[in-house]
Enzyme design. Structure first.
Site, PDB file in Angstrom:
ATOM      1  N   ASP A   1       0.856  -1.188   0.000  1.00  0.00           N
ATOM      2  CA  ASP A   1       0.000   0.000   0.000  1.00  0.00           C
ATOM      3  C   ASP A   1       0.891   1.238   0.000  1.00  0.00           C
ATOM      4  OD1 ASP A   1      -1.743   2.172   0.897  1.00  0.00           O
ATOM      5  OD2 ASP A   1      -3.175   0.585   1.399  1.00  0.00           O
TER       6      ASP A   1
ATOM      7  N   SER B   1      -1.831  15.528 -13.427  1.00  0.00           N
ATOM      8  CA  SER B   1      -3.142  15.511 -14.081  1.00  0.00           C
ATOM      9  C   SER B   1      -3.437  16.886 -14.643  1.00  0.00           C
ATOM     10  CB  SER B   1      -4.195  15.145 -13.030  1.00  0.00           C
ATOM     11  OG  SER B   1      -5.498  15.376 -13.514  1.00  0.00           O
TER      12      SER B   1
ATOM     13  N   TYR C   1      -9.787  16.150  -5.035  1.00  0.00           N
ATOM     14  CA  TYR C   1      -8.848  15.622  -6.042  1.00  0.00           C
ATOM     15  C   TYR C   1      -8.018  16.753  -6.646  1.00  0.00           C
ATOM     16  CZ  TYR C   1      -7.075  13.076 -10.148  1.00  0.00           C
ATOM     17  OH  TYR C   1      -6.267  12.509 -11.112  1.00  0.00           O
TER      18      TYR C   1
ATOM     19  N   LYS D   1      -3.916  17.026  -6.638  1.00  0.00           N
ATOM     20  CA  LYS D   1      -3.045  17.040  -7.826  1.00  0.00           C
ATOM     21  C   LYS D   1      -2.266  18.351  -7.927  1.00  0.00           C
ATOM     22  CE  LYS D   1      -3.494  12.896  -9.391  1.00  0.00           C
ATOM     23  NZ  LYS D   1      -2.335  11.989  -9.376  1.00  0.00           N
TER      24      LYS D   1
HETATM   25  N1  LIG Z   1      -7.681   8.041 -15.727  1.00  0.00           N
HETATM   26  C1  LIG Z   1      -7.610   9.344 -15.895  1.00  0.00           C
HETATM   27  O1  LIG Z   1      -8.432   9.962 -16.597  1.00  0.00           O
HETATM   28  C2  LIG Z   1      -6.480  10.131 -15.234  1.00  0.00           C
HETATM   29  C3  LIG Z   1      -6.264  11.455 -15.645  1.00  0.00           C
HETATM   30  C4  LIG Z   1      -5.217  12.171 -15.073  1.00  0.00           C
HETATM   31  C5  LIG Z   1      -4.409  11.580 -14.111  1.00  0.00           C
HETATM   32  N2  LIG Z   1      -4.657  10.301 -13.705  1.00  0.00           N
HETATM   33  C6  LIG Z   1      -3.789   9.736 -12.665  1.00  0.00           C
HETATM   34  O2  LIG Z   1      -3.207   8.546 -13.148  1.00  0.00           O
HETATM   35  C7  LIG Z   1      -2.740   7.788 -12.024  1.00  0.00           C
HETATM   36  C8  LIG Z   1      -3.059   6.317 -12.276  1.00  0.00           C
HETATM   37  O3  LIG Z   1      -4.463   6.141 -12.349  1.00  0.00           O
HETATM   38  P1  LIG Z   1      -5.186   5.313 -13.511  1.00  0.00           P
HETATM   39  O4  LIG Z   1      -6.119   6.236 -14.185  1.00  0.00           O
HETATM   40  O5  LIG Z   1      -4.202   4.556 -14.289  1.00  0.00           O
HETATM   41  O6  LIG Z   1      -6.116   4.346 -12.600  1.00  0.00           O
HETATM   42  P2  LIG Z   1      -5.978   2.791 -12.232  1.00  0.00           P
HETATM   43  O7  LIG Z   1      -6.935   2.566 -11.118  1.00  0.00           O
HETATM   44  O8  LIG Z   1      -6.125   1.977 -13.467  1.00  0.00           O
HETATM   45  O9  LIG Z   1      -4.497   2.680 -11.684  1.00  0.00           O
HETATM   46  C9  LIG Z   1      -4.181   3.048 -10.355  1.00  0.00           C
HETATM   47  C10 LIG Z   1      -3.443   1.913  -9.693  1.00  0.00           C
HETATM   48  O10 LIG Z   1      -3.082   2.308  -8.369  1.00  0.00           O
HETATM   49  C11 LIG Z   1      -3.384   1.236  -7.479  1.00  0.00           C
HETATM   50  N3  LIG Z   1      -3.633   1.785  -6.150  1.00  0.00           N
HETATM   51  C12 LIG Z   1      -4.661   2.579  -5.760  1.00  0.00           C
HETATM   52  N4  LIG Z   1      -4.558   2.864  -4.450  1.00  0.00           N
HETATM   53  C13 LIG Z   1      -3.437   2.236  -4.008  1.00  0.00           C
HETATM   54  C14 LIG Z   1      -2.815   2.124  -2.738  1.00  0.00           C
HETATM   55  N5  LIG Z   1      -3.325   2.726  -1.645  1.00  0.00           N
HETATM   56  N6  LIG Z   1      -1.677   1.408  -2.642  1.00  0.00           N
HETATM   57  C15 LIG Z   1      -1.168   0.769  -3.730  1.00  0.00           C
HETATM   58  N7  LIG Z   1      -1.724   0.824  -4.953  1.00  0.00           N
HETATM   59  C16 LIG Z   1      -2.853   1.542  -5.083  1.00  0.00           C
HETATM   60  C17 LIG Z   1      -4.595   0.562  -8.088  1.00  0.00           C
HETATM   61  O11 LIG Z   1      -4.741  -0.768  -7.643  1.00  0.00           O
HETATM   62  C18 LIG Z   1      -4.259   0.636  -9.570  1.00  0.00           C
HETATM   63  O12 LIG Z   1      -3.451  -0.443  -9.963  1.00  0.00           O
HETATM   64  C19 LIG Z   1      -3.415   8.393 -10.789  1.00  0.00           C
HETATM   65  O13 LIG Z   1      -2.462   9.149 -10.075  1.00  0.00           O
HETATM   66  C20 LIG Z   1      -4.485   9.301 -11.390  1.00  0.00           C
HETATM   67  O14 LIG Z   1      -4.779  10.384 -10.550  1.00  0.00           O
HETATM   68  C21 LIG Z   1      -5.662   9.552 -14.261  1.00  0.00           C
END
Ligand SMILES: NC(=O)c1ccc[n+]([C@@H]2O[C@H](COP(=O)([O-])OP(=O)(O)OC[C@H]3O[C@@H](n4cnc5c(N)ncnc54)[C@H](O)[C@@H]3O)[C@@H](O)[C@H]2O)c1
Length: 276
Positions: A62, A145, A158, A162
């Site tokens: 975690d 982001s 959020y 960010k």
């Molecule tokens: N999807 C979007 O539109 C978007 C846009 C901008 C930024 N982001 C950022 O991208 C990053 C990745 O997100 P994503 O969109 O790929 O989502 P995702 O859920 O597919 O990936 C996030 C990963 O983090 C893991 N995770 C979450 N909480 C955790 C914890 N406490 N300990 C360990 N692992 C943990 C999840 O299991 C998952 O594998 C994030 O920081 C998110 O804010 C996403």
């Protein structure tokens, strides 16, 4: 020619979404990767699906736990001999829940949960990794982001998290220079499995469901590159660039926005060239 030959990389949240896409791309570029996350089944699936599973290590833990992150850094160095790049990436979203739709108790719990993953998780990962990164003159890349710069990509919790991560990236770029570079990739909307806070009963809700629900005749997103991809694999190039010492050695403290041009939206219409 590959850009990351022999690199050793640790990616938090590397089991899905942009983290997994970056892991696969880095392996294709010659790196070995440790993917860290809190879902063992997801990590195993990601490793098995890698372009070269023999260069992938999975570590369950975690990001809110310093001990877990130190264990991940140690396991990466034991397996691959060094650490060149930390990608601090694991995060959760608030599904744009506005202040006026949160009561005080929910707000307190959501803030504590979301900030401890999105901000403390990045800081603890940097703390666990910096000593190894100094040895290799390595770098940290943070997934930022559009919400690091603009409003309404999230709710207040959020968006604040960010913006905080952007500040963290800049501060650490100063504190770890000249040995370690620290940069960010500010992603726009991607079709991933991004979840919400358990405090809001959103632990099982995924951003991917909204992409799946989108009707074919729905209006395009109000960004200049409104026909650009939302596939996380198409967002990985900036991570490769920033990880590579050869390609971005003089770059630190910078965020590359990979968001379809949110910062250059027009008033009458988002894109000025739709007639072309
Ligand atoms: N999807 C979007 O539109 C978007 C846009 C901008 C930024 N982001 C950022 O991208 C990053 C990745 O997100 P994503 O969109 O790929 O989502 P995702 O859920 O597919 O990936 C996030 C990963 O983090 C893991 N995770 C979450 N909480 C955790 C914890 N406490 N300990 C360990 N692992 C943990 C999840 O299991 C998952 O594998 C994030 O920081 C998110 O804010 C996403």
């Amino acid at each position: 020619m590959s850009w990351l030959p022999g690199y050793s990389v640790l990616i938090t949240g590397g089991g899905s979404g942009i983290g997994r896409a970056v892991a696969d791309r880095f392996v294709t570029e010659g790196a070995s990767v440790a993917i860290f996350g809190n879902d063992a089944a997801q990590l195993a699936e990601a490793a098995a699906g890698s372009p070269d599973p023999s260069r992938v290590l999975t570590v369950e833990g975690d990001v809110r736990s310093s001990a877990d992150l130190h264990r991940a850094v140690a396991a990466t160095v034991t397996r691959f001999g060094r650490l060149d790049t930390l990608v601090a990436n694991a995060g959760i979203w608030d599904f744009q829940r506005q202040l006026t739709r949160l009561d005080a108790a929910a707000l307190e719990a959501t803030f504590d949960e979301l900030f401890s993953v999105n901000v403390k998780g990045y800081l603890l990962a940097a703390e666990a990794a910096w000593r190894e990164l100094v040895k290799t003159r390595g770098s940290i890349i943070m997934t930022l982001s559009n919400a690091s710069f603009h409003v309404n990509g999230g709710g207040p919790v959020y968006t604040a998290s960010k913006h905080a991560a952007l500040g963290l990236m800049r501060e650490l770029a100063y504190e770890l220079a000249p040995k370690v570079r620290v940069n960010g990739v500010a992603c726009g909307g991607m079709n991933t499995d991004l979840r919400g806070p358990a405090s809001l009963d959103m632990g099982e809700r995924s951003i991917g469901a909204s992409f799946a629900k989108k009707r074919p005749d729905a209006p395009p997103p109000v960004i200049p590159l409104h026909d650009s991809s939302t596939d996380p694999r198409d967002f990985t190039g900036s991570y490769v660039l920033l990880a590579s010492r050869e390609q971005s050695g003089p770059i630190t403290g910078q965020a590359i926005s990979v968001d379809g041009g949110i910062g250059v939206r027009g008033f009458g219409s988002p894109a000025g060239g739709d007639h072309l």
